[in-house]
Design a protein around this motif. Structure first.
Motif, PDB file in Angstrom:
ATOM      1  N   LEU A  53       0.837  -1.197   0.000  1.00 57.91           N
ATOM      2  CA  LEU A  53       0.000   0.000   0.000  1.00 57.91           C
ATOM      3  C   LEU A  53       0.871   1.247   0.000  1.00 57.91           C
ATOM      4  CD1 LEU A  53      -2.977   0.409   0.003  1.00 57.91           C
ATOM      5  CD2 LEU A  53      -2.977   0.397   2.473  1.00 57.91           C
ATOM      6  N   ALA A 101       1.775   2.082  -3.428  1.00 63.19           N
ATOM      7  CA  ALA A 101       0.631   2.732  -4.084  1.00 63.19           C
ATOM      8  C   ALA A 101       0.606   4.212  -3.735  1.00 63.19           C
ATOM      9  CB  ALA A 101      -0.668   2.072  -3.631  1.00 63.19           C
ATOM     10  N   PHE A 115       1.652   2.087 -10.575  1.00 65.51           N
ATOM     11  CA  PHE A 115       0.415   2.141  -9.793  1.00 65.51           C
ATOM     12  C   PHE A 115      -0.559   1.058 -10.265  1.00 65.51           C
ATOM     13  CE2 PHE A 115      -3.352   5.016  -8.586  1.00 65.51           C
ATOM     14  CZ  PHE A 115      -3.255   4.653  -7.266  1.00 65.51           C
ATOM     15  N   ASN A 162       0.697  -2.351  -9.309  1.00 65.17           N
ATOM     16  CA  ASN A 162       0.455  -2.412  -7.877  1.00 65.17           C
ATOM     17  C   ASN A 162      -1.019  -2.761  -7.588  1.00 65.17           C
ATOM     18  OD1 ASN A 162       0.984   0.116  -5.282  1.00 65.17           O
ATOM     19  ND2 ASN A 162       1.056  -2.097  -5.181  1.00 65.17           N
ATOM     20  N   THR A 163      -1.923  -2.077  -8.286  1.00 64.17           N
ATOM     21  CA  THR A 163      -3.356  -2.334  -8.091  1.00 64.17           C
ATOM     22  C   THR A 163      -3.689  -3.766  -8.484  1.00 64.17           C
ATOM     23  OG1 THR A 163      -3.694  -0.045  -8.771  1.00 64.17           O
ATOM     24  CG2 THR A 163      -5.664  -1.359  -8.517  1.00 64.17           C
ATOM     25  N   LYS A 192     -15.205  -7.212   1.146  1.00 58.92           N
ATOM     26  CA  LYS A 192     -14.561  -6.063   0.491  1.00 58.92           C
ATOM     27  C   LYS A 192     -14.819  -6.044  -1.012  1.00 58.92           C
ATOM     28  CE  LYS A 192     -12.487  -4.728   4.229  1.00 58.92           C
ATOM     29  NZ  LYS A 192     -12.444  -3.408   4.803  1.00 58.92           N
ATOM     30  N   GLU A 201     -14.931  -2.561  -2.572  1.00 60.14           N
ATOM     31  CA  GLU A 201     -13.623  -1.912  -2.657  1.00 60.14           C
ATOM     32  C   GLU A 201     -12.821  -2.484  -3.824  1.00 60.14           C
ATOM     33  OE1 GLU A 201     -15.183  -2.609  -0.018  1.00 60.14           O
ATOM     34  OE2 GLU A 201     -14.780  -1.214   1.610  1.00 60.14           O
ATOM     35  N   TYR A 202     -12.881  -3.822  -3.975  1.00 59.07           N
ATOM     36  CA  TYR A 202     -12.045  -4.409  -5.031  1.00 59.07           C
ATOM     37  C   TYR A 202     -12.664  -4.259  -6.410  1.00 59.07           C
ATOM     38  CZ  TYR A 202      -8.582  -5.390  -1.703  1.00 59.07           C
ATOM     39  OH  TYR A 202      -7.606  -5.188  -0.775  1.00 59.07           O
ATOM     40  N   PHE A 244     -10.582   0.777 -11.812  1.00 50.83           N
ATOM     41  CA  PHE A 244      -9.451   1.664 -12.090  1.00 50.83           C
ATOM     42  C   PHE A 244      -8.477   1.004 -13.065  1.00 50.83           C
ATOM     43  CE2 PHE A 244      -5.167   3.240 -11.101  1.00 50.83           C
ATOM     44  CZ  PHE A 244      -5.352   4.580 -11.392  1.00 50.83           C
ATOM     45  N   PHE A 299     -14.313   9.266   2.584  1.00 46.88           N
ATOM     46  CA  PHE A 299     -14.718   8.055   1.867  1.00 46.88           C
ATOM     47  C   PHE A 299     -16.006   8.304   1.071  1.00 46.88           C
ATOM     48  CE2 PHE A 299     -17.275   4.217   1.638  1.00 46.88           C
ATOM     49  CZ  PHE A 299     -16.423   3.429   0.896  1.00 46.88           C
ATOM     50  N   PHE A 315     -15.260  10.572  -1.819  1.00 47.08           N
ATOM     51  CA  PHE A 315     -14.581   9.866  -2.917  1.00 47.08           C
ATOM     52  C   PHE A 315     -15.597   9.056  -3.723  1.00 47.08           C
ATOM     53  CE2 PHE A 315     -12.760   5.936  -4.558  1.00 47.08           C
ATOM     54  CZ  PHE A 315     -11.838   6.460  -5.450  1.00 47.08           C
ATOM     55  N   CYS A 320      -8.115   7.627   0.798  1.00 46.23           N
ATOM     56  CA  CYS A 320      -8.848   6.436   1.241  1.00 46.23           C
ATOM     57  C   CYS A 320      -7.871   5.390   1.768  1.00 46.23           C
ATOM     58  CB  CYS A 320      -9.657   5.834   0.085  1.00 46.23           C
ATOM     59  SG  CYS A 320     -11.119   6.767  -0.309  1.00 46.23           S
ATOM     60  N   HIS A 321      -6.616   5.444   1.302  1.00 45.47           N
ATOM     61  CA  HIS A 321      -5.606   4.496   1.777  1.00 45.47           C
ATOM     62  C   HIS A 321      -4.771   5.059   2.922  1.00 45.47           C
ATOM     63  CE1 HIS A 321      -6.457   3.379  -2.407  1.00 45.47           C
ATOM     64  NE2 HIS A 321      -6.360   2.156  -1.961  1.00 45.47           N
ATOM     65  N   LYS A 362      -5.507   6.566   5.444  1.00 39.73           N
ATOM     66  CA  LYS A 362      -6.037   6.353   6.803  1.00 39.73           C
ATOM     67  C   LYS A 362      -5.581   5.020   7.393  1.00 39.73           C
ATOM     68  CE  LYS A 362     -10.358   4.400   5.275  1.00 39.73           C
ATOM     69  NZ  LYS A 362     -11.511   4.869   4.576  1.00 39.73           N
TER      70      LYS A 362
HETATM   71  C1  HEM Z   1      -2.193   1.035  -6.578  1.00 38.61           C
HETATM   72  C2  HEM Z   1      -2.390   0.118  -5.816  1.00 38.61           C
HETATM   73  C3  HEM Z   1      -3.456  -0.023  -4.783  1.00 38.61           C
HETATM   74  C4  HEM Z   1      -3.317  -0.777  -3.692  1.00 38.61           C
HETATM   75  C5  HEM Z   1      -2.124  -1.625  -3.316  1.00 38.61           C
HETATM   76  C6  HEM Z   1      -4.521  -0.658  -2.948  1.00 38.61           C
HETATM   77  C7  HEM Z   1      -4.763  -1.288  -1.746  1.00 38.61           C
HETATM   78  C8  HEM Z   1      -5.877  -1.159  -0.993  1.00 38.61           C
HETATM   79  C9  HEM Z   1      -6.133  -1.830   0.227  1.00 38.61           C
HETATM   80  C10 HEM Z   1      -5.209  -2.842   0.883  1.00 38.61           C
HETATM   81  C11 HEM Z   1      -7.324  -1.430   0.678  1.00 38.61           C
HETATM   82  C12 HEM Z   1      -7.995  -1.841   1.951  1.00 38.61           C
HETATM   83  C13 HEM Z   1      -9.013  -2.857   1.697  1.00 38.61           C
HETATM   84  C14 HEM Z   1      -9.513  -3.359   2.977  1.00 38.61           C
HETATM   85  O1  HEM Z   1     -10.168  -2.576   3.709  1.00 38.61           O
HETATM   86  O2  HEM Z   1      -9.248  -4.535   3.270  1.00 38.61           O
HETATM   87  C15 HEM Z   1      -7.840  -0.475  -0.245  1.00 38.61           C
HETATM   88  C16 HEM Z   1      -9.037   0.170  -0.119  1.00 38.61           C
HETATM   89  C17 HEM Z   1      -9.535   1.055  -1.040  1.00 38.61           C
HETATM   90  N1  HEM Z   1      -8.959   1.426  -2.231  1.00 38.61           N
HETATM   91 FE1  HEM Z   1      -7.175   0.791  -2.909  1.00 38.61          FE
HETATM   92  N2  HEM Z   1      -5.358   0.177  -3.580  1.00 38.61           N
HETATM   93  C18 HEM Z   1      -4.743   0.606  -4.728  1.00 38.61           C
HETATM   94  C19 HEM Z   1      -5.260   1.457  -5.671  1.00 38.61           C
HETATM   95  C20 HEM Z   1      -6.484   2.071  -5.595  1.00 38.61           C
HETATM   96  C21 HEM Z   1      -7.033   2.945  -6.562  1.00 38.61           C
HETATM   97  C22 HEM Z   1      -6.358   3.326  -7.847  1.00 38.61           C
HETATM   98  C23 HEM Z   1      -8.240   3.337  -6.104  1.00 38.61           C
HETATM   99  C24 HEM Z   1      -9.241   4.232  -6.724  1.00 38.61           C
HETATM  100  C25 HEM Z   1      -9.288   4.613  -7.885  1.00 38.61           C
HETATM  101  C26 HEM Z   1      -8.462   2.746  -4.842  1.00 38.61           C
HETATM  102  C27 HEM Z   1      -9.578   2.928  -4.056  1.00 38.61           C
HETATM  103  C28 HEM Z   1      -9.788   2.328  -2.844  1.00 38.61           C
HETATM  104  C29 HEM Z   1     -10.907   2.544  -2.005  1.00 38.61           C
HETATM  105  C30 HEM Z   1     -12.057   3.502  -2.308  1.00 38.61           C
HETATM  106  C31 HEM Z   1     -10.753   1.766  -0.879  1.00 38.61           C
HETATM  107  C32 HEM Z   1     -11.719   1.669   0.279  1.00 38.61           C
HETATM  108  C33 HEM Z   1     -11.234   2.493   1.398  1.00 38.61           C
HETATM  109  C34 HEM Z   1     -12.058   2.253   2.626  1.00 38.61           C
HETATM  110  O3  HEM Z   1     -12.352   1.093   2.957  1.00 38.61           O
HETATM  111  O4  HEM Z   1     -12.395   3.258   3.256  1.00 38.61           O
HETATM  112  N3  HEM Z   1      -7.373   1.969  -4.555  1.00 38.61           N
HETATM  113  N4  HEM Z   1      -6.943  -0.341  -1.272  1.00 38.61           N
END
Ligand code: HEM
Lengths: 354, 264
Positions: A18, A21, A82, A85-86, A103, A106-107, A113, B177, B180, B222-223, B225
């Protein structure tokens, strides 16, 4: 503490990190912020960015302005990192789906993306943008980027408000492949014709010379435009083959078109005499009529030019648009799911900590 | 110019709510916060009514000039605050958000409120969705900004009139959140609209580029936090910076472009 993970495992951990990212996204953000200042300061250089695909634009601009455009490939690199990574993060989630199905929203956002990134790259690498092309009703435009394809404009109807504000531009178009129709439709503002990655859009309109209102002895006032036929009092027929808004006659007698603006207009006419004999020739309207026309009493006297409209059509091809739309749908569903389940998940307190 | 009395009445309702919250911050009487909430509710109701009336009169959501967007932004912010207030009874926390709301509405009032004719390319529900989600998203970011500022104040003065740091942090994360999510829907609607209007779904026009930056920034938040060291203070500062990006995207770009290219 000794790290006994294999190199592959360590690489995977970096891929899913993360922190990576956050670094990649922050770097891309800062680069684009800086780049946007250059865009604002140099509209002449950056103004055409949307007129072509980003790679074509970059290839054309980089050699003359490397100091202003270097941020673009770096941004692409950050977004690539990025994106990878995603993807890793998404695959990691998929392998733990049983425990982390909550989740899904979220995924789906992550999947959306990724699809957007791939769709954008694919659309720009394999697509093209062209136009706006001027097309008058009846004309056909070859699409050199798509060999064998052409676009035919059947009719064009602009719509104006009583104050003269353009409200819409309605073009009836046919897409042809090797002369055979593959798609047909009406193109209006916000209603393009979509076919297999092609987007055909109404961009604007323009005026052009459509014909001439003339007076012909024994007949009266007539409107002459390409295709017009006039029955003459003596039983003969006068037909219009071509109209040029501005033309010049070369020394060898050939008539050369000079442009779309009204200058030295000329009509190519066909006269069928009552005895069945034919005459065909050019009549430059600012000059006296050709002898043959005058002798047959069939020389029209021009009164005023008649304006017609041409459609300005843009033809783009974006093969990645479908993928991007799928990304948009994933994002929408993902966001709705994640928002709806937000409070329940917060109560459960399940969130990662790094 | 048509009569503006009703708009000033709306402003007065919100201003009275702000006074109520200020008084509540000082003397901590429940009836004060209740009255302020009632005034806010009345404001939101009147605001919604005015917006509906303008929407019906125009035949489309009137958000095509600065008066209309400020008016809509102010409505979205008042509604956002009302949601948080109903949910969490924030009391004095409302002071700051409602002050921001007054600034937005105050910025709109001197402008011409007449509804201009709709440009044909804006005549699509995608445009309306794009704007609705954009400003409801912005309102959440404004809420997060206010909560971020309050977090930093509370971290310094530790006042009994403000919620404790843990609550402020959680609310800030929630606003980010939700913001977003809403802004994502705005980007999706905008992308589809751009594709059918221009033939490409992402434009390198500076406003679109900055909208993408807003989106990327808040996706990052969003991350952020989840990073333990950033929770609280850093996150509050990021909410403030993020709102700076929002304000620049919404208002700054027009001004910047104007100052650089007066003839464009
Ligand atoms: C680039 C690599 C990325 C990684 C490694 C990553 C990783 C993560 C992880 C580990 C979570 C937490 C999930 C959980 O609660 O178990 C998360 C949540 C989230 N990610 Fe990502 N993410 C990436 C990119 C993105 C992108 C590009 C977006 C949006 C365009 C995004 C939007 C979100 C949102 C909205 C959440 C939910 C946050 C929440 O629970 O409040 N992420 N991400």
């Amino acid at each position: 503490m000794a790290d006994d993970r294999t190199t592959l495992q360590r690489l995977w951990a970096v891929g899913c990190s993360l922190k990576l990212a956050i670094y990649a996204a922050s770097a891309a953000t800062l680069l684009i912020m800086g780049g946007s200042l250059a865009m604002n300061a140099h509209p002449r250089i950056f103004g055409g960015m949307d007129g072509t695909t980003i790679n074509a634009w970059f290839a054309g601009t980089w050699p003359s302005a490397p100091q202003l455009t270097w941020w673009l490939p770096l941004t692409a690199l950050c977004l690539l990192i990025f994106g990878i990574n995603t993807l890793c993060c998404l695959l990691d989630w998929l392998t733990h789906l049983r425990a982390r199905w909550r989740k899904t929203g979220e995924y789906l956002i992550h999947t959306g993306f990724l699809l957007l990134l791939i769709g954008y790259a694919w659309g720009n690498l394999a697509g093209f943008r062209s136009g706006p092309h001027r097309l008058a009703p009846g004309e056909t435009l070859a699409l050199p980027q798509l060999p064998g394809y052409s676009l035919q404009l059947d009719s064009f109807t602009p719509d104006f408000s009583p104050e003269g504000r353009p409200l819409d531009m309605v073009s009836a178009v046919v897409l042809l492949r090797n002369g055979n129709e593959v798609a047909r439709g009406t193109v209006r503002i916000n209603h393009p014709l979509l076919h297999d990655g092609l987007v055909i859009l109404a961009t604007s309109l323009d005026q052009r010379l459509a014909g001439f209102r003339c007076f012909l002895n024994g007949v009266g006032t007539i409107d002459l435009a390409p295709g017009s036929r006039v029955a003459l009092p003596d039983g003969g027929t006068l037909g219009v083959l071509q109209l040029l808004a501005d033309a010049r006659q070369a020394a060898d007698g050939q008539v050369i078109p000079m442009g779309e603006q009204l200058g030295n207009p000329a009509l190519q006419l066909l006269l069928l005499r009552p005895d069945g004999s034919l005459w065909q020739g050019w009549y430059f309207l600012r000059e006296p009529p050709p002898f043959e026309l005058a002798a047959a009493g069939a020389a029209p006297r021009p009164l005023q030019p008649l304006a017609g409209y041409v459609s300005l059509l843009t033809v783009n091809r974006d093969p990645g648009a479908g993928l991007a739309l799928a990304g948009g749908i994933c994002l929408t569903i993902g966001v709705l799911l994640a928002m709806l389940s937000f409070y329940r998940k917060r109560r459960r307190g399940d969130r990662p900590q790094i | 110019m048509p009569d503006k009395t009703i708009f000033y009445l709306l402003f007065a309702l919100y201003a009275a709510a702000v006074c109520g919250y200020a008084a509540h911050a000082v003397c901590r009487r429940t009836w004060l916060s209740r009255t302020s909430l009632a005034l806010t509710a009345a404001g939101v109701l009147l605001h919604s009514g005015l917006l509906t009336q303008r929407w019906l009169a125009a035949g489309y959501l009137p958000v095509t000039n600065l008066f209309a967007t400020l008016f809509f932004f102010s409505w979205a912010l008042a509604l956002t605050f009302f949601y948080f207030e109903l949910r969490y009874r924030l009391g004095a926390t409302g002071l700051f958000v409602m002050l921001l709301n007054l600034l937005l509405l105050g910025g709109a009032l001197p402008r011409d409120q007449r509804i201009p004719p709709l440009i044909p390319s804006l005549d699509t529900p995608l445009f309306e969705l794009h704007i609705i989600f954009s400003f409801t998203g912005y309102a959440m970011f404004a809420m997060a900004f206010s909560l971020g500022v309050l977090y930093l104040i509370q971290a310094r003065i530790d006042s009994a009139a403000l919620p404790d740091l843990g609550v402020l942090r959680r609310l800030n994360e929630e606003a980010i959140f939700l913001g977003f999510g809403l802004f994502t829907l705005c980007m999706v609607a905008g992308g589809i609209w751009a594709h059918i209007a221009w033939g490409y779904w992402f434009s390198w026009n500076i406003k679109s580029v900055w909208s993408f930056l807003v989106w990327l920034f808040y996706a990052g938040m969003c991350h952020a936090k989840f990073v333990r060291r950033w929770q609280g203070g850093v996150y509050a500062w990021l909410s403030i910076a993020g709102f700076g990006v929002v304000l620049f995207t919404y208002l700054g770009i027009g001004l910047l472009l104007e100052s650089n290219h007066p003839l464009e």
